[in-house]
Write a protein that holds these residues in place. Structure first.
Motif, PDB file in Angstrom:
ATOM      1  N   LEU A 225      13.899  34.378  63.663  1.00 28.92           N
ATOM      2  CA  LEU A 225      14.412  34.556  62.305  1.00 28.92           C
ATOM      3  C   LEU A 225      15.793  33.905  62.193  1.00 28.92           C
ATOM      4  CD1 LEU A 225      13.372  38.254  61.530  1.00 28.92           C
ATOM      5  CD2 LEU A 225      12.073  36.125  61.195  1.00 28.92           C
ATOM      6  N   SER A 226      15.822  32.699  61.703  1.00 24.81           N
ATOM      7  CA  SER A 226      17.075  31.953  61.510  1.00 24.81           C
ATOM      8  C   SER A 226      17.627  32.285  60.133  1.00 24.81           C
ATOM      9  CB  SER A 226      16.823  30.450  61.663  1.00 24.81           C
ATOM     10  OG  SER A 226      16.336  30.148  62.952  1.00 24.81           O
ATOM     11  N   PHE A 227      18.077  33.517  59.984  1.00 25.69           N
ATOM     12  CA  PHE A 227      18.538  34.036  58.700  1.00 25.69           C
ATOM     13  C   PHE A 227      20.053  33.894  58.614  1.00 25.69           C
ATOM     14  CE2 PHE A 227      14.892  37.312  57.838  1.00 25.69           C
ATOM     15  CZ  PHE A 227      13.980  36.266  57.858  1.00 25.69           C
ATOM     16  N   GLU A 228      20.539  33.160  57.607  1.00 25.62           N
ATOM     17  CA  GLU A 228      21.981  32.990  57.418  1.00 25.62           C
ATOM     18  C   GLU A 228      22.585  34.244  56.789  1.00 25.62           C
ATOM     19  OE1 GLU A 228      23.301  30.661  58.834  1.00 25.62           O
ATOM     20  OE2 GLU A 228      21.789  29.091  59.016  1.00 25.62           O
ATOM     21  N   ASN A 229      23.859  34.493  57.085  1.00 26.95           N
ATOM     22  CA  ASN A 229      24.500  35.690  56.547  1.00 26.95           C
ATOM     23  C   ASN A 229      24.930  35.536  55.095  1.00 26.95           C
ATOM     24  OD1 ASN A 229      26.950  34.207  56.630  1.00 26.95           O
ATOM     25  ND2 ASN A 229      27.406  34.935  58.689  1.00 26.95           N
ATOM     26  N   SER A 230      24.944  34.302  54.590  1.00 25.78           N
ATOM     27  CA  SER A 230      25.253  34.048  53.185  1.00 25.78           C
ATOM     28  C   SER A 230      24.548  32.770  52.762  1.00 25.78           C
ATOM     29  CB  SER A 230      26.764  33.946  52.952  1.00 25.78           C
ATOM     30  OG  SER A 230      27.351  33.004  53.833  1.00 25.78           O
ATOM     31  N   ILE A 231      24.278  32.642  51.491  1.00 27.68           N
ATOM     32  CA  ILE A 231      23.470  31.530  50.982  1.00 27.68           C
ATOM     33  C   ILE A 231      24.364  30.561  50.222  1.00 27.68           C
ATOM     34  CG2 ILE A 231      21.385  30.894  49.736  1.00 27.68           C
ATOM     35  CD1 ILE A 231      20.937  32.933  51.989  1.00 27.68           C
ATOM     36  N   HIS A 232      24.543  29.367  50.783  1.00 30.54           N
ATOM     37  CA  HIS A 232      25.345  28.323  50.157  1.00 30.54           C
ATOM     38  C   HIS A 232      24.752  26.967  50.516  1.00 30.54           C
ATOM     39  CE1 HIS A 232      28.653  31.036  48.998  1.00 30.54           C
ATOM     40  NE2 HIS A 232      28.438  31.628  50.159  1.00 30.54           N
ATOM     41  N   LYS A 233      24.928  26.016  49.631  1.00 27.11           N
ATOM     42  CA  LYS A 233      24.434  24.660  49.869  1.00 27.11           C
ATOM     43  C   LYS A 233      24.988  24.124  51.190  1.00 27.11           C
ATOM     44  CE  LYS A 233      23.922  20.117  47.695  1.00 27.11           C
ATOM     45  NZ  LYS A 233      24.096  19.384  48.962  1.00 27.11           N
ATOM     46  N   ASP A 234      24.104  23.556  51.991  1.00 26.54           N
ATOM     47  CA  ASP A 234      24.435  22.912  53.274  1.00 26.54           C
ATOM     48  C   ASP A 234      24.838  23.894  54.366  1.00 26.54           C
ATOM     49  OD1 ASP A 234      23.943  20.401  52.173  1.00 26.54           O
ATOM     50  OD2 ASP A 234      26.043  20.060  51.657  1.00 26.54           O
ATOM     51  N   TYR A 235      24.948  25.175  54.056  1.00 24.82           N
ATOM     52  CA  TYR A 235      25.344  26.143  55.084  1.00 24.82           C
ATOM     53  C   TYR A 235      24.130  26.480  55.942  1.00 24.82           C
ATOM     54  CZ  TYR A 235      27.658  30.106  57.324  1.00 24.82           C
ATOM     55  OH  TYR A 235      28.209  30.959  58.246  1.00 24.82           O
ATOM     56  N   ILE A 236      23.913  25.635  56.937  1.00 24.60           N
ATOM     57  CA  ILE A 236      22.781  25.735  57.849  1.00 24.60           C
ATOM     58  C   ILE A 236      23.365  25.695  59.256  1.00 24.60           C
ATOM     59  CG2 ILE A 236      20.641  24.651  58.617  1.00 24.60           C
ATOM     60  CD1 ILE A 236      20.454  23.408  55.777  1.00 24.60           C
ATOM     61  N   THR A 237      23.332  26.809  59.944  1.00 24.00           N
ATOM     62  CA  THR A 237      24.133  26.978  61.144  1.00 24.00           C
ATOM     63  C   THR A 237      23.332  26.821  62.428  1.00 24.00           C
ATOM     64  OG1 THR A 237      23.822  29.367  61.349  1.00 24.00           O
ATOM     65  CG2 THR A 237      25.523  28.609  59.801  1.00 24.00           C
TER      66      THR A 237
END
Length: 330
Positions: A213-225
């Protein structure tokens, strides 16, 4: 009396008036050009790195990195890490006219405190965003050297895994997980689940999972960690929650990941994962990209410094980030 940050802003504005129309892009640099000096004003999060490996690591030549503030007047550029900026720790000497200030940030807007005094302060930006002057993503997909080869998928002993050390019930990822676990078994690790993972155990753990589960802590354009790039590197299919699929596909192959937005509900996603678990040929389709490409993660801080130095070495034109707050937080 203006504070130090305000005085720096005023100095910057004087610089703009003085040289805004005088500097243009120069010819390509040559080996005989003097070294470009980049001053790292503060170590990002206090994490130091080797100052002398830009040439060997990235084939960047003619750049001299330093953290010695005595070099301020000679430095062609100064790198500031957003999360470490303090008004009482900014340069107090007059800023040289030729000097560029570079704003570095790898945190999302949601996780970045807004400084009200950054307007007209910086000349360049280096972040994960594609519209930065020096874009440094959290990872990269690059072509294999030596041609295509067959990829061997690591042995799998777990179905769905998730490692979390920063739990917040208000995060979209937490809410999605709570719904998803009702329909499929998820093995959870990390401090949030009282199952911390040692650094030396991380790779073996992630590679043993069919899905992560590659779930980001916040949703923003290009924010792919690195939550995406690490599973890709380790031979696990990432299930992503973040910006749009279109945004992901600007950076990685579309058949390398599963996006939660492709399904009407967590239950539907769970059913798809179960199907792939039972159908080896369908599961293997998520690894066809590995025949031609590899995944890697970014060297935090080091790449920003090396590529920022290379940028100011190659491009001599003047610019200023007039309203950083609107660009990044707007």
């Amino acid at each position: 009396m203006p504070n130090q940050m305000e005085m720096v802003n005023n100095t910057c504005m004087v610089n703009i008036i003085s040289i805004k129309n005088l500097l243009t892009q120069t010819d390509p640099v040559t080996q005989t050009d003097p070294d470009t000096i980049l001053l790292i004003w503060m170590w990002p999060f206090g994490q130091k790195f080797d100052l002398g490996i830009c040439s060997s690591q990235f084939n960047i030549h003619g750049c001299h990195l330093t953290d010695n503030r005595d070099w301020f007047k000679s430095a062609h550029g100064v790198l500031f890490h957003h999360r470490d900026i303090r008004e009482d720790d900014m340069p107090t000497l007059q800023r040289p006219l030729f000097q560029k200030w570079i704003w570095m940030n790898m945190e999302s807007p949601s996780n970045s405190p807004l400084h009200s005094t950054v307007k007209n302060l910086f000349n360049l930006t280096t972040t994960y965003r594609q519209d930065s002057d020096i874009m440094i993503p959290y990872g990269r997909i690059s072509e294999k050297t030596g041609g295509s080869t067959t990829y061997e998928i690591p042995h799998k002993s777990k179905l769905v895994c998730w490692i979390v050390s920063n739990w917040n019930s208000n995060y979209k990822r937490s809410q999605y997980y709570e719904n998803l676990k009702q329909h499929i078994s998820i093995e959870t690790f990390g401090c949030s689940f009282s199952r911390p993972v040692k650094d030396e155990d991380y790779s073996d753990l992630v590679s043993s999972c069919k899905f992560y589960l590659s779930f980001e802590n916040s949703i923003h354009k290009d924010y792919i960690t690195e939550k995406l790039y690490n599973p890709l590197k380790l031979g696990t299919v990432p299930v992503v929650l973040g910006p749009t699929r279109k945004n992901y596909e600007e950076l990685i192959p579309g058949n390398a990941f599963i996006h939660v937005d492709d399904f009407s509900s967590p239950k539907e996603l769970a059913e798809h994962l179960k199907l792939l678990d039972q159908n080896e040929s369908l599961y293997r389709q998520y690894f066809t990209w590995r025949e031609h490409f590899v995944s890697s993660t970014t060297s935090f801080g080091l790449e920003h410094a090396c590529w920022a130095c290379d940028h100011i070495r190659r491009y001599k034109n003047y610019r200023v980030v007039n309203d950083l707050s609107s660009w990044y937080w707007g």
